[in-house]
Design an enzyme around this catalytic site. Structure first.
Site, mmCIF file in Angstrom:
data_model
loop_
_atom_site.group_PDB
_atom_site.id
_atom_site.type_symbol
_atom_site.label_atom_id
_atom_site.label_comp_id
_atom_site.label_asym_id
_atom_site.label_seq_id
_atom_site.Cartn_x
_atom_site.Cartn_y
_atom_site.Cartn_z
ATOM 1 N N LYS A 88 0.983 -1.124 -0.029
ATOM 2 C CA LYS A 88 -0.033 0.145 -0.073
ATOM 3 C C LYS A 88 0.844 1.004 -0.153
ATOM 4 O O LYS A 88 1.925 1.330 0.675
ATOM 5 C CB LYS A 88 -1.035 -0.019 1.182
ATOM 6 C CG LYS A 88 -2.025 1.055 1.539
ATOM 7 C CD LYS A 88 -2.761 0.775 2.639
ATOM 8 C CE LYS A 88 -3.730 2.098 2.895
ATOM 9 N NZ LYS A 88 -4.551 1.782 3.910
ATOM 10 N N SER A 166 -9.243 2.711 3.516
ATOM 11 C CA SER A 166 -8.122 3.294 2.679
ATOM 12 C C SER A 166 -7.416 2.353 1.823
ATOM 13 O O SER A 166 -6.467 2.784 0.939
ATOM 14 C CB SER A 166 -7.332 4.117 3.491
ATOM 15 O OG SER A 166 -6.644 3.328 4.349
ATOM 16 N N SER A 190 -9.838 0.244 7.418
ATOM 17 C CA SER A 190 -9.158 0.350 6.205
ATOM 18 C C SER A 190 -8.869 -0.850 5.642
ATOM 19 O O SER A 190 -8.366 -0.967 4.570
ATOM 20 C CB SER A 190 -8.216 1.637 5.948
ATOM 21 O OG SER A 190 -8.743 2.614 6.418
#
Length: 499
Positions: A88, A166, A190
């Protein structure tokens, strides 16, 4: 229903097609058996990303040459040796590579990290080969992955919808079959929210289960781990990367045995509370309620004791606003300081998106007394919440989100509108970031529109073993891994035969 926007398997050839829906466990076994080389496996993932990413925009940084170099120079060791992986674009410093946190200024500066985080080093130690970074909203602050710096990530099940946030880029990449497993992080949901909206397994570990060192600490709400398509991948990776490091503030109790041992150990009948509405009493979307009802019925078929019950404090405290929200959002100040340090000056509204700027301005007004009050409230909340498990419940079943995936573009520049929309997606997840308890989202339901609808299980602190055991039992009873957002791979059996 499959959607035409994703390249069908016939657009992929050879190994890229054969291994598209293989999980990481099978891909690693394929390398160990000599069926393929690690380089061939990595090149197959690169081919898939090249073909599929234009439709979903999951991968925003391509490290293809670096990945091939790793294969050439890294010993083929570890449980996932040779398996392609994605990090990520947040909370994952990787030595020599850049990280933008979804911010346009940091994207342009492109300053490489000087060292790995401990978790990134552990990912490397498992043999995973990182081929790039995945999209995230700016500073991981939104419930949808649509940063101005990189553009929106689209849901592989339907491109009109988001994968949430996210870790939306991570879940889109795995759901689309680019890689079998990807790094994700969770500060208010997230990992679990995008997993729920993408049809994946998303485990948020207990606070202190995985070290946040050496650049962060374990006191806050955020943890890092991964998303996958199968429970066995989640269990094996957790075994490989869990544990403390020097200086950790919080250390979760060690498991009694490896997590992979829970995969075949059907749990004894459990006492499971069910919450199928908002904790405050309002209704959730009918699709989300139906997902919970279906899961509860399946649990009863499997012999578990299911009853309508949940911790009372869930309905007495607002996690979307007030002191508890401050405990969840205050760590963002570290991201803002990082940006200011990188720029070498004070921040301005031009340095970030309007919603992020509004959050920054709000956090700047927080006083020490406000924070102390929020901390005291979080302590009370944590102790009252965990008492419910101490009083005899094993698990809590809830919707992961109160609504299905939001349409791309749903979040406007109005902070109040964005907060109201975001509350639909954190109401069931953020509580367990505040308390530090583990929770997992499982893909047990799809709505009539073909969108995944996840359900969440939460356990007592330190009981990831119980979550993995129930997840494995449910996965066996109602398999989901062969359900894909594109036509099934007709040559999958050929690849499995080579394992």
């Amino acid at each position: 229903m499959p959607h035409e926007h994703l390249a069908p398997d016939v657009a992929l050839r050879g190994l890229a097609r054969e291994t598209r829906w293989m999980d990481a466990t099978d891909q690693a076994r394929l390398v160990r058996s000599g069926g393929v080389t690690a380089l061939e496996l990595v090149d197959a993932a690169i081919e898939r990303i090249t073909a599929l990413n234009p439709a979903v925009n999951a991968v925003v940084m391509e490290w293809y040459d670096h990945a091939r170099s790793l294969v050439a120079h890294q010993a083929a060791e570890g449980p996932f040796a040779g398996v392609p992986f994605l990090l990520k674009d947040f909370m994952a410093p990787y030595a020599g590579q850049t990280m933008s946190n979804g911010n346009g200024r940091l994207k342009d500066l492109a300053v490489p990290s000087t060292a790995d985080s401990t978790l990134v080093s552990r990912f490397r130690g498992t043999g995973l080969i990182t081929v790039g970074r995945t999209n995230t909203p700016e500073f991981a602050a939104m419930g949808t992955t649509e940063p101005r710096a990189w553009g929106p990530t689209r849901n592989p099940w339907n491109p009109a919808y988001s994968t949430g946030g996210s870790s939306g880029g991570a879940t889109a990449a795995v759901a689309a079959g680019m890689v079998p497993i990807a790094h994700a992080s969770d500060g208010s949901g997230s990992i679990r929210i995008p997993a729920a909206l993408s049809g994946l397994v998303g485990l948020k570990p207990s606070r202190g289960r995985i070290t946040a060192g050496p650049f962060a600490d374990e006191w806050g709400p955020a943890v890092s781990f991964a998303v996958s398509r199968t429970v066995r991948d989640t269990a094996a990776l957790l075994d490989a990367v869990c544990g403390p490091s020097v200086g950790d503030l919080v250390v979760a109790p060690a498991p009694d045995r490896p997590y992979v041992r829970e995969l075949d150990a059907a749990p004894a009948p459990l006492r499971i509370g069910v919450l199928d509405r908002l904790p405050s009493g309002g209704a959730v979307h009918a699709d989300c309620a139906a997902a919970v009802h279906d899961a509860a019925a399946l649990l009863e078929e499997l012999g578990h004791q299911v009853e309508s019950a949940f911790p009372p404090v869930l309905g007495q405290a607002d996690v979307a606003d007030g002191p508890l929200a401050l405990m969840a959002t205050s760590p963002m100040l570290g991201s803002f300081r990082h940006l200011a340090d990188a720029l070498g000056r004070d921040l301005t509204a031009a340095d970030m998106e309007p919603l992020t700027w509004a959050a920054y301005q709000k956090l700047k007004r927080v006083l020490a007394d406000d924070y102390l009050q929020a901390y005291a409230e979080s302590v009370r909340y944590r102790r009252q919440m965990q008492q419910w498990w101490a009083d005899g419940f094993d698990l809590l079943l809830t919707p992961t989100t109160a609504a299905p995936a939001p349409a791309i573009g749903s979040y406007s520049g109005d902070p109040r509108q964005a907060a109201a929309l975001g509350a639909r997606y954190i109401v069931f997840t953020r509580p367990f970031n505040i308390t530090g308890q583990p929770a997992v989202s499982l893909p047990l339901h799809w709505n009539r529109a073909g969108l995944p609808i996840g359900v969440q299980f939460a356990a007592a602190h330190g009981r990831e073993d119980l979550l993995i055991a129930i997840a494995a039992q449910l996965e066996q009873a109602r398999p989901w891994a062969q359900r894909t957002p594109s036509p099934p791979n007709e040559n999958l059996g050929e690849a499995r035969a080579r394992v």
